[in-house]
Design a protein around this motif. Structure first.
Motif, PDB file in Angstrom:
ATOM      1  N   CYS A 137       0.857  -1.190   0.000  1.00 48.70           N
ATOM      2  CA  CYS A 137       0.000   0.000   0.000  1.00 48.70           C
ATOM      3  C   CYS A 137       0.892   1.239   0.000  1.00 48.70           C
ATOM      4  N   PHE A 138       0.612   2.142  -0.888  1.00 49.59           N
ATOM      5  CA  PHE A 138       1.400   3.370  -1.012  1.00 49.59           C
ATOM      6  C   PHE A 138       1.433   4.145   0.304  1.00 49.59           C
ATOM      7  N   LEU A 139       0.307   4.223   1.002  1.00 48.23           N
ATOM      8  CA  LEU A 139       0.256   4.968   2.262  1.00 48.23           C
ATOM      9  C   LEU A 139       1.060   4.260   3.346  1.00 48.23           C
ATOM     10  N   VAL A 140       0.912   2.944   3.433  1.00 48.64           N
ATOM     11  CA  VAL A 140       1.650   2.172   4.439  1.00 48.64           C
ATOM     12  C   VAL A 140       3.150   2.261   4.153  1.00 48.64           C
ATOM     13  N   LYS A 141       3.532   2.092   2.885  1.00 52.54           N
ATOM     14  CA  LYS A 141       4.946   2.175   2.530  1.00 52.54           C
ATOM     15  C   LYS A 141       5.516   3.551   2.867  1.00 52.54           C
ATOM     16  N   THR A 142       4.731   4.589   2.629  1.00 49.21           N
ATOM     17  CA  THR A 142       5.193   5.939   2.947  1.00 49.21           C
ATOM     18  C   THR A 142       5.389   6.094   4.444  1.00 49.21           C
ATOM     19  N   GLN A 143       4.446   5.588   5.210  1.00 49.11           N
ATOM     20  CA  GLN A 143       4.591   5.674   6.662  1.00 49.11           C
ATOM     21  C   GLN A 143       5.842   4.964   7.139  1.00 49.11           C
ATOM     22  N   LEU A 144       6.080   3.764   6.603  1.00 46.25           N
ATOM     23  CA  LEU A 144       7.260   3.007   7.008  1.00 46.25           C
ATOM     24  C   LEU A 144       8.551   3.711   6.576  1.00 46.25           C
ATOM     25  N   GLU A 145       8.561   4.215   5.350  1.00 47.45           N
ATOM     26  CA  GLU A 145       9.765   4.874   4.831  1.00 47.45           C
ATOM     27  C   GLU A 145      10.101   6.138   5.618  1.00 47.45           C
ATOM     28  N   LEU A 146       9.101   6.930   5.934  1.00 46.55           N
ATOM     29  CA  LEU A 146       9.344   8.256   6.508  1.00 46.55           C
ATOM     30  C   LEU A 146       9.126   8.336   8.012  1.00 46.55           C
ATOM     31  N   ALA A 147       8.931   7.196   8.663  1.00 46.67           N
ATOM     32  CA  ALA A 147       8.636   7.187  10.101  1.00 46.67           C
ATOM     33  C   ALA A 147       9.718   7.868  10.923  1.00 46.67           C
ATOM     34  N   GLU A 188      11.735  10.151  10.057  1.00 52.25           N
ATOM     35  CA  GLU A 188      11.840  11.588   9.777  1.00 52.25           C
ATOM     36  C   GLU A 188      10.702  12.377  10.409  1.00 52.25           C
ATOM     37  N   GLY A 189       9.517  11.760  10.515  1.00 57.39           N
ATOM     38  CA  GLY A 189       8.370  12.442  11.107  1.00 57.39           C
ATOM     39  C   GLY A 189       8.027  13.750  10.434  1.00 57.39           C
ATOM     40  N   ASN A 190       8.190  13.822   9.115  1.00 56.25           N
ATOM     41  CA  ASN A 190       7.929  15.069   8.400  1.00 56.25           C
ATOM     42  C   ASN A 190       6.464  15.196   7.984  1.00 56.25           C
ATOM     43  N   ASP A 191       6.168  16.250   7.229  1.00 55.36           N
ATOM     44  CA  ASP A 191       4.792  16.509   6.788  1.00 55.36           C
ATOM     45  C   ASP A 191       4.238  15.389   5.915  1.00 55.36           C
ATOM     46  N   LEU A 192       5.095  14.777   5.102  1.00 54.71           N
ATOM     47  CA  LEU A 192       4.626  13.688   4.237  1.00 54.71           C
ATOM     48  C   LEU A 192       4.243  12.469   5.056  1.00 54.71           C
ATOM     49  N   HIS A 193       5.009  12.187   6.092  1.00 55.07           N
ATOM     50  CA  HIS A 193       4.666  11.084   6.996  1.00 55.07           C
ATOM     51  C   HIS A 193       3.329  11.371   7.672  1.00 55.07           C
ATOM     52  N   GLU A 194       3.167  12.589   8.126  1.00 55.24           N
ATOM     53  CA  GLU A 194       1.913  12.978   8.779  1.00 55.24           C
ATOM     54  C   GLU A 194       0.735  12.906   7.814  1.00 55.24           C
ATOM     55  N   LEU A 195       0.944  13.276   6.557  1.00 56.65           N
ATOM     56  CA  LEU A 195      -0.123  13.204   5.557  1.00 56.65           C
ATOM     57  C   LEU A 195      -0.523  11.751   5.317  1.00 56.65           C
ATOM     58  N   ALA A 196       0.462  10.860   5.177  1.00 55.67           N
ATOM     59  CA  ALA A 196       0.149   9.444   4.984  1.00 55.67           C
ATOM     60  C   ALA A 196      -0.618   8.904   6.188  1.00 55.67           C
ATOM     61  N   ALA A 197      -0.197   9.284   7.389  1.00 54.32           N
ATOM     62  CA  ALA A 197      -0.893   8.849   8.597  1.00 54.32           C
ATOM     63  C   ALA A 197      -2.325   9.387   8.622  1.00 54.32           C
ATOM     64  N   ALA A 198      -2.500  10.626   8.214  1.00 54.63           N
ATOM     65  CA  ALA A 198      -3.845  11.219   8.176  1.00 54.63           C
ATOM     66  C   ALA A 198      -4.740  10.486   7.173  1.00 54.63           C
ATOM     67  N   LYS A 199      -4.180  10.133   6.020  1.00 54.46           N
ATOM     68  CA  LYS A 199      -4.959   9.407   5.002  1.00 54.46           C
ATOM     69  C   LYS A 199      -5.362   8.030   5.526  1.00 54.46           C
ATOM     70  N   LEU A 200      -4.453   7.362   6.227  1.00 59.25           N
ATOM     71  CA  LEU A 200      -4.802   6.075   6.832  1.00 59.25           C
ATOM     72  C   LEU A 200      -5.858   6.269   7.919  1.00 59.25           C
ATOM     73  N   GLY A 201      -5.789   7.387   8.627  1.00 54.03           N
ATOM     74  CA  GLY A 201      -6.831   7.711   9.612  1.00 54.03           C
ATOM     75  C   GLY A 201      -8.186   7.897   8.950  1.00 54.03           C
ATOM     76  N   GLU A 202      -8.196   8.459   7.742  1.00 53.67           N
ATOM     77  CA  GLU A 202      -9.453   8.601   6.996  1.00 53.67           C
ATOM     78  C   GLU A 202     -10.020   7.236   6.609  1.00 53.67           C
ATOM     79  N   VAL A 203      -9.142   6.309   6.262  1.00 50.91           N
ATOM     80  CA  VAL A 203      -9.600   4.951   5.936  1.00 50.91           C
ATOM     81  C   VAL A 203     -10.224   4.318   7.171  1.00 50.91           C
ATOM     82  N   GLU A 204      -9.560   4.445   8.307  1.00 53.10           N
ATOM     83  CA  GLU A 204     -10.100   3.899   9.558  1.00 53.10           C
ATOM     84  C   GLU A 204     -11.451   4.539   9.890  1.00 53.10           C
ATOM     85  N   ALA A 205     -11.547   5.845   9.753  1.00 53.30           N
ATOM     86  CA  ALA A 205     -12.804   6.545  10.040  1.00 53.30           C
ATOM     87  C   ALA A 205     -13.918   6.084   9.098  1.00 53.30           C
ATOM     88  N   LEU A 206     -13.565   5.805   7.844  1.00 51.17           N
ATOM     89  CA  LEU A 206     -14.569   5.315   6.900  1.00 51.17           C
ATOM     90  C   LEU A 206     -15.081   3.946   7.326  1.00 51.17           C
TER      91      LEU A 206
END
Length: 187
Positions: free
Chosen positions: A102-112, A114-132
């Motif tokens: 999964c692109f979002l999961v891979k991004t989270q793992l890759e950028l964990a 660094e904790g940058n904005d892209l990592h946070e965005l991927a985490a937020a998108k996964l949060g949207e999936v959970e909320a759905l």
């Protein structure tokens, strides 16, 4: 001001493929240029930089993922059966030799780290999936149970996505899902 002479969505889709395979850090601007067919100036003008293009790729992938989940759940006889279908489709995808997780999961793992904005965005998108998932589960269960089950679904999705392609692993994955999510109506 110059007008873009390209299909923005097509460029973003091509970028998703590149970033999905190689990750953000390992994708050079030269690879981005090659994958998109755009000149560097056009990329910078349209997206700001590689990070801006990656951000739009994450956003688009997230929207498409949410739309796919909605379509499956809306077309299923019950929420539980829809969730089972989502897992089965993920299992089928993971059995392909060119499986990319999964692109979002891979991004989270890759950028964990660094904790940058892209990592946070991927985490937020996964949060949207959970909320759905939670919003659909609330149609059949109370809020607290729906929240717990949505988290459990996400854990299992993460596990499947990280586990990835291994020959003859489909049955083991199915058994693990049935054991970990016994409340779903497995067939």
């Amino acid at each position: 001001m110059a007008r873009a002479l390209f299909d923005r969505d097509e460029v973003i889709d091509k970028s998703i493929e590149l970033f999905w395979q190689h990750g953000f850090s390992a994708s050079s601007m030269q690879q981005v240029v090659q994958a998109t067919g755009l000149q560097p100036g056009s990329i910078y003008l349209a997206f700001g930089n590689k990070e801006g293009l990656f951000r739009e790729a994450l956003e688009r992938y997230g929207r498409k993922s949410l739309a796919w989940i909605r379509d499956v759940l809306d077309g299923a006889p019950s929420i539980g059966e829809g969730i089972c279908r989502i897992f089965e489709e993920n299992i089928q995808a993971s059995m392909k030799q060119n499986y990319c997780s999964c692109f979002l999961v891979k991004t989270q793992l890759e950028l964990a780290a660094e904790g940058n904005d892209l990592h946070e965005l991927a985490a937020a998108k996964l949060g949207e999936v959970e909320a759905l998932f939670c919003s659909y589960l609330e149609k059949e269960f109370e809020k607290e149970r729906s929240e717990q089950r949505a988290v459990s679904i996400m854990f299992h999705i993460f596990g499947m996505r990280v586990y990835g392609y291994q020959p003859d692993s489909a049955d083991r994955i199915r058994q693990g899902l049935r054991t970990g999510l016994p409340w779903l109506p497995w067939s």
